[in-house]
Structures are given as structure tokens and as C-alpha cells.
Write an enzyme that holds these catalytic residues in place. Structure first.
Site, PDB file in Angstrom:
ATOM      1  N   LYS A 192      56.461 128.220  38.498  1.00 14.01           N
ATOM      2  CA  LYS A 192      57.863 128.127  38.182  1.00 14.01           C
ATOM      3  C   LYS A 192      58.619 127.448  39.337  1.00 14.01           C
ATOM      4  O   LYS A 192      58.124 127.517  40.460  1.00 14.01           O
ATOM      5  CB  LYS A 192      58.439 129.512  37.875  1.00 14.01           C
ATOM      6  CG  LYS A 192      58.409 130.462  39.093  1.00 14.01           C
ATOM      7  CD  LYS A 192      59.616 131.306  39.115  1.00 14.01           C
ATOM      8  CE  LYS A 192      60.568 130.901  40.158  1.00 14.01           C
ATOM      9  NZ  LYS A 192      60.590 131.652  41.395  1.00 14.01           N
ATOM     10  N   ASP A 221      53.259 132.913  36.634  1.00 19.11           N
ATOM     11  CA  ASP A 221      54.336 133.826  36.986  1.00 19.11           C
ATOM     12  C   ASP A 221      53.649 134.926  37.784  1.00 19.11           C
ATOM     13  O   ASP A 221      52.924 135.746  37.214  1.00 19.11           O
ATOM     14  CB  ASP A 221      54.983 134.410  35.721  1.00 19.11           C
ATOM     15  CG  ASP A 221      56.189 135.248  36.054  1.00 19.11           C
ATOM     16  OD1 ASP A 221      56.115 136.033  37.016  1.00 19.11           O
ATOM     17  OD2 ASP A 221      57.201 135.129  35.346  1.00 19.11           O
ATOM     18  N   HIS A 222      53.850 134.925  39.094  1.00 22.12           N
ATOM     19  CA  HIS A 222      53.025 135.849  39.898  1.00 22.12           C
ATOM     20  C   HIS A 222      53.344 137.311  39.593  1.00 22.12           C
ATOM     21  O   HIS A 222      52.547 138.188  39.882  1.00 22.12           O
ATOM     22  CB  HIS A 222      53.130 135.527  41.395  1.00 22.12           C
ATOM     23  CG  HIS A 222      54.359 136.038  42.055  1.00 22.12           C
ATOM     24  ND1 HIS A 222      55.561 135.385  41.985  1.00 22.12           N
ATOM     25  CD2 HIS A 222      54.590 137.150  42.798  1.00 22.12           C
ATOM     26  CE1 HIS A 222      56.468 136.071  42.661  1.00 22.12           C
ATOM     27  NE2 HIS A 222      55.915 137.145  43.166  1.00 22.12           N
ATOM     28  N   GLU A 260      65.529 142.740  46.885  1.00 22.10           N
ATOM     29  CA  GLU A 260      64.799 142.185  48.028  1.00 22.10           C
ATOM     30  C   GLU A 260      65.612 142.339  49.298  1.00 22.10           C
ATOM     31  O   GLU A 260      66.850 142.294  49.252  1.00 22.10           O
ATOM     32  CB  GLU A 260      64.572 140.696  47.830  1.00 22.10           C
ATOM     33  CG  GLU A 260      63.758 140.339  46.621  1.00 22.10           C
ATOM     34  CD  GLU A 260      63.482 138.848  46.598  1.00 22.10           C
ATOM     35  OE1 GLU A 260      62.724 138.394  47.469  1.00 22.10           O
ATOM     36  OE2 GLU A 260      64.048 138.149  45.758  1.00 22.10           O
ATOM     37  N   ASP A 279      65.992 131.715  39.431  1.00 22.96           N
ATOM     38  CA  ASP A 279      64.901 132.072  40.343  1.00 22.96           C
ATOM     39  C   ASP A 279      64.153 133.327  39.892  1.00 22.96           C
ATOM     40  O   ASP A 279      62.934 133.406  40.012  1.00 22.96           O
ATOM     41  CB  ASP A 279      65.473 132.277  41.755  1.00 22.96           C
ATOM     42  CG  ASP A 279      64.377 132.488  42.785  1.00 22.96           C
ATOM     43  OD1 ASP A 279      63.418 131.696  42.789  1.00 22.96           O
ATOM     44  OD2 ASP A 279      64.478 133.438  43.587  1.00 22.96           O
ATOM     45  N   HIS A 284      60.392 136.090  35.976  1.00 18.69           N
ATOM     46  CA  HIS A 284      59.836 137.415  36.262  1.00 18.69           C
ATOM     47  C   HIS A 284      60.507 138.535  35.458  1.00 18.69           C
ATOM     48  O   HIS A 284      59.834 139.378  34.858  1.00 18.69           O
ATOM     49  CB  HIS A 284      59.984 137.751  37.750  1.00 18.69           C
ATOM     50  CG  HIS A 284      59.490 136.681  38.672  1.00 18.69           C
ATOM     51  ND1 HIS A 284      58.360 135.943  38.430  1.00 18.69           N
ATOM     52  CD2 HIS A 284      59.977 136.230  39.859  1.00 18.69           C
ATOM     53  CE1 HIS A 284      58.176 135.088  39.431  1.00 18.69           C
ATOM     54  NE2 HIS A 284      59.147 135.234  40.299  1.00 18.69           N
ATOM     55  N   LYS A 384      69.085 139.327  46.506  1.00 16.58           N
ATOM     56  CA  LYS A 384      68.522 139.106  47.843  1.00 16.58           C
ATOM     57  C   LYS A 384      69.385 139.819  48.882  1.00 16.58           C
ATOM     58  O   LYS A 384      70.558 140.086  48.647  1.00 16.58           O
ATOM     59  CB  LYS A 384      68.488 137.613  48.155  1.00 16.58           C
ATOM     60  CG  LYS A 384      67.436 136.865  47.325  1.00 16.58           C
ATOM     61  CD  LYS A 384      67.073 135.554  47.945  1.00 16.58           C
ATOM     62  CE  LYS A 384      66.005 134.826  47.151  1.00 16.58           C
ATOM     63  NZ  LYS A 384      64.666 135.448  47.247  1.00 16.58           N
ATOM     64  N   LYS A 389      63.679 146.773  49.667  1.00 15.95           N
ATOM     65  CA  LYS A 389      62.905 145.996  48.694  1.00 15.95           C
ATOM     66  C   LYS A 389      62.277 146.979  47.713  1.00 15.95           C
ATOM     67  O   LYS A 389      61.445 147.811  48.088  1.00 15.95           O
ATOM     68  CB  LYS A 389      61.805 145.182  49.394  1.00 15.95           C
ATOM     69  CG  LYS A 389      60.937 144.428  48.372  1.00 15.95           C
ATOM     70  CD  LYS A 389      60.187 143.273  48.972  1.00 15.95           C
ATOM     71  CE  LYS A 389      59.214 142.632  47.986  1.00 15.95           C
ATOM     72  NZ  LYS A 389      59.851 141.985  46.830  1.00 15.95           N
TER      73      LYS A 389
HETATM   74  C1  BG6 Z   1      59.744 134.251  43.692  1.00 19.09           C
HETATM   75  C2  BG6 Z   1      61.150 133.837  43.964  1.00 19.09           C
HETATM   76  O1  BG6 Z   1      59.320 133.762  42.453  1.00 19.09           O
HETATM   77  O2  BG6 Z   1      59.679 135.677  43.690  1.00 19.09           O
HETATM   78  C3  BG6 Z   1      61.601 134.366  45.300  1.00 19.09           C
HETATM   79  O3  BG6 Z   1      61.225 132.409  43.965  1.00 19.09           O
HETATM   80  C4  BG6 Z   1      61.426 135.862  45.352  1.00 19.09           C
HETATM   81  O4  BG6 Z   1      62.950 134.025  45.556  1.00 19.09           O
HETATM   82  C5  BG6 Z   1      60.024 136.247  44.930  1.00 19.09           C
HETATM   83  O5  BG6 Z   1      61.657 136.269  46.674  1.00 19.09           O
HETATM   84  C6  BG6 Z   1      59.900 137.757  44.797  1.00 19.09           C
HETATM   85  O6  BG6 Z   1      58.562 138.080  44.613  1.00 19.09           O
HETATM   86  P1  BG6 Z   1      57.989 139.478  45.073  1.00 19.09           P
HETATM   87  O7  BG6 Z   1      56.551 139.448  44.662  1.00 19.09           O
HETATM   88  O8  BG6 Z   1      58.178 139.557  46.572  1.00 19.09           O
HETATM   89  O9  BG6 Z   1      58.785 140.530  44.370  1.00 19.09           O
END
Ligand code: BG6
Length: 525
Positions: A192, A221-222, A260, A279, A284, A384, A389
Site C-alpha cells: 500500500k 497489508d501487513h 501510535e 495511511d 488496515h 500518531k 501504542k
Molecule cells: C503503516 C503506516 O502501514 O502502518 C504507518 O504507513 C504506520 O504510518 C504503520 O505507522 C503501523 O503499523 P504497526 O504494525 O506498527 O501498527
């Protein structure tokens, strides 16, 4: 135990472990691959990483590949080819990526040398098609030498603006076509953002499909690769007791939170264009929402699961853009303190304009118009530079319909709450009421926790390790399908347009102090 083995031959991996407070049995449903990293032998292949000198390759991909290698999770015949513009020898590339020796893992250096022997480097000028012909010839030679059999993954770890060009060049060089039979497959991996809006997402898709079929495209999409996100479907559909209450009759509200502590870091160029809605929400948050809200597919098969998610996206109630304030809070962080240290406000970050109106926080209430969820608000919040977090999903159940204790206790009975924790703790917690010990009749809210790593000692895959393994296996379950991408954009685009209209940009934005939990009242739902 015997009965279970009778039901699921070959599935049971370990004896139940009994503890004083909890017991666990593990079965490999072919999902997480936690216990044995790869359930079946992997095809030999070459992983071609474009953008090999970039941040993503160095921070995420290489450490993930090295970790997989150390845990025996990669195919025996694997080659990794880094591509970028700067000419470099293989050895220089290997040294550049060598991880610092960790005090806690002696011997990593030896393992690295063994791993690094599989690393190669090929300079590629993305604008020059001859450069791709050279790459094709190089990959052909590698196949012959290393036995990688023409199976290739092209990972675009480059800025999205280069996706279309690279996909086209790969196709023109004849590298996208798949050979008949089991070997000789080609896959392309993109991260993405999939476009900036619906139109650009469709343009990108058209470009990818000039050379690749949908089955060859892996849109990462991680979040989907996080263990506890994957666990949502197991929790819902491998237990009979939760599904009957998973609906409007019993659920009063669902919250999805991804807060975050990090700021925009060095990504202002991208983030100024994206903001939190593109973002985090377009991808997500929407995927997590779909997993929580979808119907059970008849079978756990990629397209069937994706079909059910698609139905959720289709059922999203169009956002009331004429009066967005009711259901949407946008914010931007100002200066403050995070974890005790002073941090600048968003407008003071490198690369951000001093009058920027880009939102770094959003809390959005949305509804799903179907029988299961009619009237239940889903509160999606992400931001953010917040105080903590936390990534979690909370299902808030309705209060008891009638409290028989009202006259005795003179207090309301708090509703049950189920939390699926993704970060910092991977856990499932259920809050319920008990009697406070003692002579007086008083209520006590207690929490029953299941920690995801409880009784588990095998290797844990991080999200990128999981994603890479699935690309090699050709398993698209944890990736986006294009119809989902488009529906997600269709839902968000009118909101983005409305928020980005000049007269609304400033009006809708509320400033919050870094280290707080966002604009006041945003979490009240
Ligand atoms: C990413 C965003 O896809 O996911 C970032 O581009 C964000 O801005 C991140 O910080 C958050 O991922 P995680 O795994 O730390 O929750």
C-alpha cells in the site's frame, strides 16, 4: 485427545499442556504456520527486490528473510536478487546488509555468511528497457546455476509512483509470463498505498494487469499478517459459543483502535499527501473491520474468504458527508511529550509545511447496513503521537436486559466486554461481573485473559516473514483483492473529498497535544 485425532487425522501437533490456570492444545489448521514454519516444501525460486538499497528492504525484508533462513523457513534453492540504480558488486551488497552482531545471538555472523551466499545484486535503470533485458538474462543464468527453475517473485520495495513503470518493464522483458506446469511461476508484490483515490487505484490495477493476471498480484497489508489479526477468524469460526452473540442483538458497539506513539518520522513527503485516512483507514482499519463483521464463508478458501469481506465493504452505509462532524473527528498533533521526552508538533516536523492541515488522527463512526449489524456503531480510531501504542479490537456487549440486583445494589450492571489485543499484548480478554468476596453483596468486574503466546514455545513469525512465506507459497489469503481495494476507496473517497474541500480543511481539524490520547472527546464514540 484420541477422539480429536480421530476427527482431524494428522492435525494435532502437541499434547495438551496443563497448567494451574489454563490449558492449551494446538492444532495446525494450515493458517499461522507458527509451529512448523512451512507446512509443505517450498518451490525453489528467485526473489527479486526492486528498491534494494531502500529503507523497506533494509529494515523489514532482509531481516525477515534472514530470520526465516535461520529458522529453516526458506526453500533450499532460493536466490535473492537486489535491484537498484547504483552499480554495486554482490559482495558490497552483502556487506551493506550484514546485521550488527547481537550480543544475545552468538553465531549469527556465521549464519549470515551462509545466507549471504544466496544474495546477488543487479543494477537496473528503471527507465531503460535494455536494463530489464539484462536482468532477464541474469535471472536465466541464475536459474541454470542455482536450480531456481524460473520461479520468480518481483517485490516492488520502491515508492508507489514507480509501480506502474516497473510492472510494465517487467512485462516487456518477458518476465511476467508463467510457464506451463508447476514451475516457472511469476508473482508481483506491491505494498500500500494502492493509489491515492479510487481512480488512481483503478489505473494502477490496469497497469499491473497489462502484464500480470490477478492471481499473480500480491497486494500487501501487513496488518493481515499479524498473528492476532489472523486469529480473529479462528476465534469466531472455530468456536461455537461466540458466533451466536456476535450480532446486533448482543453487541452494542465495536471499537477498533490503532494508536501510535511514533510521529511522521522521515515520511513527510508521503504523509502530507496521504494523511491518516489514506495511511491507516483505507487499508488496515478496513481489513480488521471486515474480519470482525464478515459472515462465515462455507470453506476457508482464499476467494471465499475474500468474497465475504467484499460483502462487508459493499454493506458499509454511505458516510453522511453533509454533516461529517457527527461521525468524524480529525486531529493533528501539536508539540508535547511522548514517553517523557519532548517531541515537536506535526507542523514542526521536517518536510511539513507550517500551515499544514493534514490529519494525523481520525476517529470515525460507521455502520454496516445488513441484518447482523444494523444499528451497531463501529468506532474506528487511529492516530500518531498518542500517549500509548495500542492496537486492539473491543466488542462491547449490551447490558443485561433487566437487572434483578437493582434494588439490592443500587448500581448499574456493567456490560461485558471482549478485547482482542494485537499490540502491545497479543491476548484475548473477557470482562464479566462476579460477586465481590465478603459479607456484603457487591459486584466486581473481573477480567479473564488468554495470552496468545501462552504455552507456546515455537518460532514466532513477524508480519513480513509471514507475508514473504505466503508469496513463495502462492497463498493470497492474507492479501487484498482488487474489488476490496476499490470498494474501500469508494467508501472513503467522498469523505476525503469533503474533508479536503478548502473551506472544510481547517474547520474539521482539531489539534491535540503529542502524548495525549487525541482530541478531547474523540474516544467517547
Ligand atoms: C503503516 C503506516 O502501514 O502502518 C504507518 O504507513 C504506520 O504510518 C504503520 O505507522 C503501523 O503499523 P504497526 O504494525 O506498527 O501498527
Amino acid at each position: 485427545m484420541e477422539d480429536r485425532m480421530g476427527e482431524h487425522p494428522g492435525n494435532v501437533e502437541s499434547e495438551p499442556v496443563r497448567q494451574a490456570t489454563a490449558s492449551c492444545e494446538t492444532e495446525d489448521l494450515g493458517l499461522s504456520g507458527r509451529q512448523c514454519i512451512t507446512p509443505e516444501p517450498l518451490d525453489p525460486c528467485t526473489l527479486v527486490i526492486f528498491g534494494a538499497s531502500g529503507d523497506l528492504a533494509a529494515r523489514k525484508l532482509m531481516p525477515a528473510l534472514f530470520n526465516l533462513f535461520r529458522n529453516g523457513g526458506l526453500p533450499d534453492r532460493l536466490r535473492i536478487v537486489g535491484c537498484a540504480r547504483t552499480p554495486m558488486e554482490d559482495d558490497a551488497f552483502r556487506e551493506k546488509l550484514r546485521p550488527a552482531e547481537e550480543p544475545g545471538s552468538p553465531g549469527a555472523g556465521g549464519a549470515w555468511d551462509e545466507f549471504a551466499a544466496r544474495l546477488h545484486y543487479q543494477a537496473v535503470d528503471y527507465t531503460d528497457s535494455a536494463s530489464f533485458d539484462e536482468l532477464a538474462a541474469f535471472l536465466g543464468r541464475l536459474d541454470a546455476e542455482a536450480g531456481t527453475m524460473g520461479n520468480r517473485i518481483f517485490y516492488l520495495a520502491v515508492p508507489p509512483i514507480l509501480y506502474e513503470l516497473l510492472a510494465r518493464r517487467i512485462g516487456e522483458a518477458g518476465l511476467a509470463s508463467e510457464r506451463e506446469g508447476r514451475n516457472g511461476w511469476a508473482r508481483i508484490v506491491v505494498e500500500k498505498p494502492f493509489g491515492h483515490d479510487l481512480e488512481t487505484a483503478m489505473d494502477l490495477d490496469r497497469s499491473l494487469h497489462e502484464s500480470f493476471a490477478e492471481s499473480q498480484v500480491f497486494r500487501i497489508d501487513h496488518y493481515l499478517a499479524k498473528e492476532t489479526v489472523q486469529n480473529v477468524l479462528i476465534f469466531r469460526f472455530a468456536n461455537a459459543i461466540f458466533e451466536p452473540v456476535w450480532n446486533r442483538r448482543y453487541v452494542s458497539r465495536v471499537r477498533i483502535l490503532a494508536s501510535e506513539t511514533l510521529g511522521v518520522e522521515h515520511r513527510a513527503g508521503y504523509y502530507e499527501q496521504a494523511g491518516v485516512l489514506r495511511d491507516m483507514f483505507q487499508n488496515h482499519m478496513m481489513q480488521v473491520l471486515a474480519l470482525i463483521a464478515m459472515e462465515p464463508p462455507p470453506r476457508f478458501e482464499t476467494d471465499w474468504v475474500m468474497d465475504e469481506k467484499t460483502k462487508v465493504f459493499r454493506a458499509l452505509r454511505p458516510f453522511p458527508i453533509e454533516d461529517p462532524y457527527e461521525n468524524l473527528v480529525l486531529g493533528q498533533y501539536g508539540p508535547g511529550f511522548v514517553n517523557g521526552a519532548p517531541v515537536p508538533g506535526y507542523r514542526q516536523e521536517a518536510g511539513v509545511g507550517e500551515d499544514s492541515l493534514t490529519p494525523t488522527f481520525a476517529s470515525m463512526r460507521i455502520y454496516i447496513d445488513n441484518w447482523r449489524w444494523q444499528g451497531v456503531p463501529f468506532l474506528l480510531t487511529s492516530g500518531k503521537r498518542l500517549g500509548r501504542k495500542v492496537t486492539e479490537i473491543t466488542i462491547e456487549f449490551r447490558e443485561v436486559p433487566h437487572s434483578i440486583f437493582r434494588n439490592v445494589l443500587g448500581e448499574r450492571v456493567a456490560a461485558n466486554r471482549l478485547t482482542l489485543g494485537i499490540y502491545p499484548e497479543e491476548k484475548i480478554s473477557l470482562v464479566f461481573q462476579t460477586k465481590n468476596p465478603g459479607a456484603a453483596l457487591r459486584l466486581r468486574s473481573v477480567t479473564m485473559d488468554f495470552h496468545y503466546s501462552q504455552n507456546y514455545t515455537g518460532p514466532v513469525l513477524d508480519a513480513y516473514e509471514k507475508v514473504l512465506i505466503d508469496c513463495i507459497r502462492g497463498d493470497r489469503m492474507l492479501f487484498w483483492r482488487q474489488d476490496g481495494v476499490e470498494l474501500s476507496w469508494s467508501f472513503l473517497s467522498p469523505i476525503l473529498e469533503r474533508c479536503e474541500e478548502c473551506e472544510n480543511r481547517g474547520r474539521m481539524l482539531r489539534f491535540y497535544e503529542a502524548g495525549s490520547m487525541g482530541p478531547e472527546g474523540a474516544f467517547d464514540g
